[in-house]
Design a protein around this motif. Structure first.
Motif, PDB file in Angstrom:
ATOM      1  N   ASN A 138       0.818  -1.211   0.000  1.00 29.08           N
ATOM      2  CA  ASN A 138       0.000   0.000   0.000  1.00 29.08           C
ATOM      3  C   ASN A 138       0.854   1.264   0.000  1.00 29.08           C
ATOM      4  OD1 ASN A 138      -2.699  -0.860  -0.189  1.00 29.08           O
ATOM      5  ND2 ASN A 138      -2.669  -1.519   1.936  1.00 29.08           N
ATOM      6  N   LYS A 139       1.933   1.262   0.735  1.00 25.21           N
ATOM      7  CA  LYS A 139       2.829   2.429   0.744  1.00 25.21           C
ATOM      8  C   LYS A 139       3.456   2.633  -0.627  1.00 25.21           C
ATOM      9  CE  LYS A 139       3.778   2.481   5.652  1.00 25.21           C
ATOM     10  NZ  LYS A 139       4.648   2.043   6.725  1.00 25.21           N
ATOM     11  N   ARG A 140       3.874   1.559  -1.265  1.00 21.41           N
ATOM     12  CA  ARG A 140       4.468   1.674  -2.606  1.00 21.41           C
ATOM     13  C   ARG A 140       3.419   2.149  -3.616  1.00 21.41           C
ATOM     14  NH1 ARG A 140       7.040   0.374   0.776  1.00 21.41           N
ATOM     15  NH2 ARG A 140       8.285   2.180   0.978  1.00 21.41           N
ATOM     16  N   LEU A 141       2.203   1.596  -3.530  1.00 19.61           N
ATOM     17  CA  LEU A 141       1.139   1.996  -4.452  1.00 19.61           C
ATOM     18  C   LEU A 141       0.741   3.460  -4.242  1.00 19.61           C
ATOM     19  CD1 LEU A 141      -1.089  -1.203  -4.460  1.00 19.61           C
ATOM     20  CD2 LEU A 141       0.281  -0.322  -6.364  1.00 19.61           C
ATOM     21  N   ALA A 142       0.715   3.914  -2.997  1.00 16.06           N
ATOM     22  CA  ALA A 142       0.403   5.321  -2.720  1.00 16.06           C
ATOM     23  C   ALA A 142       1.462   6.230  -3.346  1.00 16.06           C
ATOM     24  CB  ALA A 142       0.309   5.567  -1.217  1.00 16.06           C
ATOM     25  N   SER A 143       2.699   5.819  -3.275  1.00 15.70           N
ATOM     26  CA  SER A 143       3.779   6.583  -3.886  1.00 15.70           C
ATOM     27  C   SER A 143       3.627   6.613  -5.409  1.00 15.70           C
ATOM     28  CB  SER A 143       5.130   5.974  -3.491  1.00 15.70           C
ATOM     29  OG  SER A 143       6.181   6.644  -4.130  1.00 15.70           O
ATOM     30  N   ILE A 144       3.318   5.470  -5.995  1.00 16.67           N
ATOM     31  CA  ILE A 144       3.120   5.409  -7.449  1.00 16.67           C
ATOM     32  C   ILE A 144       1.913   6.252  -7.853  1.00 16.67           C
ATOM     33  CG2 ILE A 144       2.522   3.874  -9.370  1.00 16.67           C
ATOM     34  CD1 ILE A 144       4.198   1.694  -7.865  1.00 16.67           C
ATOM     35  N   ALA A 145       0.848   6.221  -7.062  1.00 16.04           N
ATOM     36  CA  ALA A 145      -0.344   7.024  -7.363  1.00 16.04           C
ATOM     37  C   ALA A 145       0.011   8.511  -7.350  1.00 16.04           C
ATOM     38  CB  ALA A 145      -1.463   6.725  -6.358  1.00 16.04           C
ATOM     39  N   LYS A 146       0.748   8.932  -6.346  1.00 13.12           N
ATOM     40  CA  LYS A 146       1.173  10.338  -6.249  1.00 13.12           C
ATOM     41  C   LYS A 146       2.033  10.709  -7.451  1.00 13.12           C
ATOM     42  CE  LYS A 146       4.058  13.362  -3.468  1.00 13.12           C
ATOM     43  NZ  LYS A 146       5.143  13.337  -2.506  1.00 13.12           N
ATOM     44  N   ASN A 147       2.998   9.869  -7.777  1.00  9.16           N
ATOM     45  CA  ASN A 147       3.886  10.146  -8.904  1.00  9.16           C
ATOM     46  C   ASN A 147       3.132  10.122 -10.233  1.00  9.16           C
ATOM     47  OD1 ASN A 147       6.000  10.383  -7.120  1.00  9.16           O
ATOM     48  ND2 ASN A 147       6.758   8.312  -7.468  1.00  9.16           N
ATOM     49  N   SER A 148       2.134   9.251 -10.359  1.00  9.85           N
ATOM     50  CA  SER A 148       1.380   9.189 -11.616  1.00  9.85           C
ATOM     51  C   SER A 148       0.510  10.434 -11.777  1.00  9.85           C
ATOM     52  CB  SER A 148       0.559   7.900 -11.718  1.00  9.85           C
ATOM     53  OG  SER A 148      -0.433   7.850 -10.736  1.00  9.85           O
ATOM     54  N   ARG A 149      -0.006  10.999 -10.664  1.00 12.44           N
ATOM     55  CA  ARG A 149      -0.749  12.262 -10.758  1.00 12.44           C
ATOM     56  C   ARG A 149       0.175  13.374 -11.261  1.00 12.44           C
ATOM     57  NH1 ARG A 149      -3.190  10.191  -6.088  1.00 12.44           N
ATOM     58  NH2 ARG A 149      -1.771  11.307  -4.698  1.00 12.44           N
ATOM     59  N   LEU A 150       1.390  13.413 -10.728  1.00 10.67           N
ATOM     60  CA  LEU A 150       2.377  14.401 -11.159  1.00 10.67           C
ATOM     61  C   LEU A 150       2.715  14.205 -12.637  1.00 10.67           C
ATOM     62  CD1 LEU A 150       4.375  16.706 -10.607  1.00 10.67           C
ATOM     63  CD2 LEU A 150       6.015  14.963  -9.834  1.00 10.67           C
ATOM     64  N   ALA A 151       2.944  12.963 -13.049  1.00 12.06           N
ATOM     65  CA  ALA A 151       3.267  12.673 -14.449  1.00 12.06           C
ATOM     66  C   ALA A 151       2.111  13.086 -15.359  1.00 12.06           C
ATOM     67  CB  ALA A 151       3.590  11.193 -14.619  1.00 12.06           C
ATOM     68  N   SER A 152       0.887  12.814 -14.938  1.00 11.22           N
ATOM     69  CA  SER A 152      -0.287  13.182 -15.728  1.00 11.22           C
ATOM     70  C   SER A 152      -0.376  14.698 -15.881  1.00 11.22           C
ATOM     71  CB  SER A 152      -1.545  12.638 -15.060  1.00 11.22           C
ATOM     72  OG  SER A 152      -2.699  13.046 -15.742  1.00 11.22           O
ATOM     73  N   GLN A 153      -0.138  15.419 -14.796  1.00  8.36           N
ATOM     74  CA  GLN A 153      -0.162  16.883 -14.850  1.00  8.36           C
ATOM     75  C   GLN A 153       0.922  17.411 -15.788  1.00  8.36           C
ATOM     76  OE1 GLN A 153       0.260  17.805 -10.702  1.00  8.36           O
ATOM     77  NE2 GLN A 153      -1.934  17.635 -10.290  1.00  8.36           N
ATOM     78  N   LYS A 154       2.114  16.831 -15.692  1.00  5.93           N
ATOM     79  CA  LYS A 154       3.219  17.260 -16.561  1.00  5.93           C
ATOM     80  C   LYS A 154       2.889  16.986 -18.026  1.00  5.93           C
ATOM     81  CE  LYS A 154       7.244  16.956 -13.522  1.00  5.93           C
ATOM     82  NZ  LYS A 154       8.576  16.319 -13.380  1.00  5.93           N
ATOM     83  N   LEU A 155       2.281  15.861 -18.296  1.00 13.33           N
ATOM     84  CA  LEU A 155       1.906  15.515 -19.661  1.00 13.33           C
ATOM     85  C   LEU A 155       0.858  16.488 -20.193  1.00 13.33           C
ATOM     86  CD1 LEU A 155       2.346  13.472 -21.976  1.00 13.33           C
ATOM     87  CD2 LEU A 155       0.486  12.122 -20.987  1.00 13.33           C
ATOM     88  N   SER A 156      -0.130  16.818 -19.336  1.00  9.16           N
ATOM     89  CA  SER A 156      -1.224  17.696 -19.784  1.00  9.16           C
ATOM     90  C   SER A 156      -0.767  19.124 -20.056  1.00  9.16           C
ATOM     91  CB  SER A 156      -2.377  17.680 -18.785  1.00  9.16           C
ATOM     92  OG  SER A 156      -2.027  18.354 -17.597  1.00  9.16           O
ATOM     93  N   ILE A 157       0.295  19.569 -19.390  1.00  5.42           N
ATOM     94  CA  ILE A 157       0.780  20.942 -19.646  1.00  5.42           C
ATOM     95  C   ILE A 157       1.951  20.964 -20.631  1.00  5.42           C
ATOM     96  CG2 ILE A 157      -0.079  21.850 -17.461  1.00  5.42           C
ATOM     97  CD1 ILE A 157       2.830  21.777 -16.402  1.00  5.42           C
ATOM     98  N   GLY A 158       2.296  19.793 -21.165  1.00  3.84           N
ATOM     99  CA  GLY A 158       3.322  19.738 -22.191  1.00  3.84           C
ATOM    100  C   GLY A 158       4.748  19.706 -21.703  1.00  3.84           C
ATOM    101  N   VAL A 159       4.952  19.430 -20.417  1.00  2.16           N
ATOM    102  CA  VAL A 159       6.305  19.375 -19.859  1.00  2.16           C
ATOM    103  C   VAL A 159       6.994  18.059 -20.240  1.00  2.16           C
ATOM    104  CG1 VAL A 159       7.654  19.366 -17.716  1.00  2.16           C
ATOM    105  CG2 VAL A 159       5.738  20.932 -17.975  1.00  2.16           C
ATOM    106  N   LEU A 160       6.216  17.006 -20.419  1.00  2.00           N
ATOM    107  CA  LEU A 160       6.781  15.709 -20.819  1.00  2.00           C
ATOM    108  C   LEU A 160       6.572  15.469 -22.297  1.00  2.00           C
ATOM    109  CD1 LEU A 160       5.656  13.384 -17.894  1.00  2.00           C
ATOM    110  CD2 LEU A 160       7.897  14.372 -18.270  1.00  2.00           C
TER     111      LEU A 160
END
Length: 160
Positions: A138-160
């Motif tokens: 659960n701790k690892r999945l929570a970390s991945i969930a947090k990081n995936s939200r960040l990645a999604s935001q970066k993708l949506s604003i064109g940073v990635l």
């Protein structure tokens, strides 16, 4: 196979495992919902309310945020659940613009009636994992969930 290829393969395997788990959980939620005579989204709304209610009711916005769905959908569905006697919606004493939503005793009794089946299902799903393993996962999945939200935001604003 190079180190980068191995990492890519591991990530791809992880993503497909998550897709499979999500698909199976949807089927399970549909089953619980059918047993209660409601829709899968209504079941998830009730489970979110049960999870986040600390005895004073919860706002529709809190439920929408928990489920990552639109608040208007929560409003529409909670009205239907209230009509079925499964939810109570009362005006917040702190702010009359908001409702406090909670499960009724009828809903709690119906959910409790499913508890033996839910425990058996959980034992089947998590066979071979002890509490410490689940906590670690659960701790690892929570970390991945947090990081995936960040990645999604970066993708949506064109940073990635």
């Amino acid at each position: 196979m190079g180190e980068k290829d191995q990492l890519d393969k591991a990530v791809t395997d992880f993503i497909w495992n998550i897709v499979e788990i999500h698909s199976q959980l949807e089927e399970i939620h549909k089953g619980w919902a059918e047993m209660m005579g409601i829709s899968e989204p209504q079941w998830l709304i009730m489970m979110a309310i049960d999870e986040i209610d600390e005895g004073r009711g919860v706002s529709g916005i809190a439920v929408a945020n928990k489920l990552r769905i639109h608040p208007a959908f929560v409003t529409n569905q909670t009205k239907k659940l209230e009509e079925n006697g499964l939810l109570s919606r009362v005006t917040s004493p702190e702010d009359a613009r908001y409702l406090q939503i909670s499960l009724t005793e009828k809903a709690r009794a119906e959910i409790a009636g499913l508890s033996n089946k839910r425990q058996a299902l959980n034992l089947t799903m998590f066979a071979g994992l002890d509490e410490a393993s689940l906590d670690y996962l659960n701790k690892r999945l929570a970390s991945i969930a947090k990081n995936s939200r960040l990645a999604s935001q970066k993708l949506s604003i064109g940073v990635l």
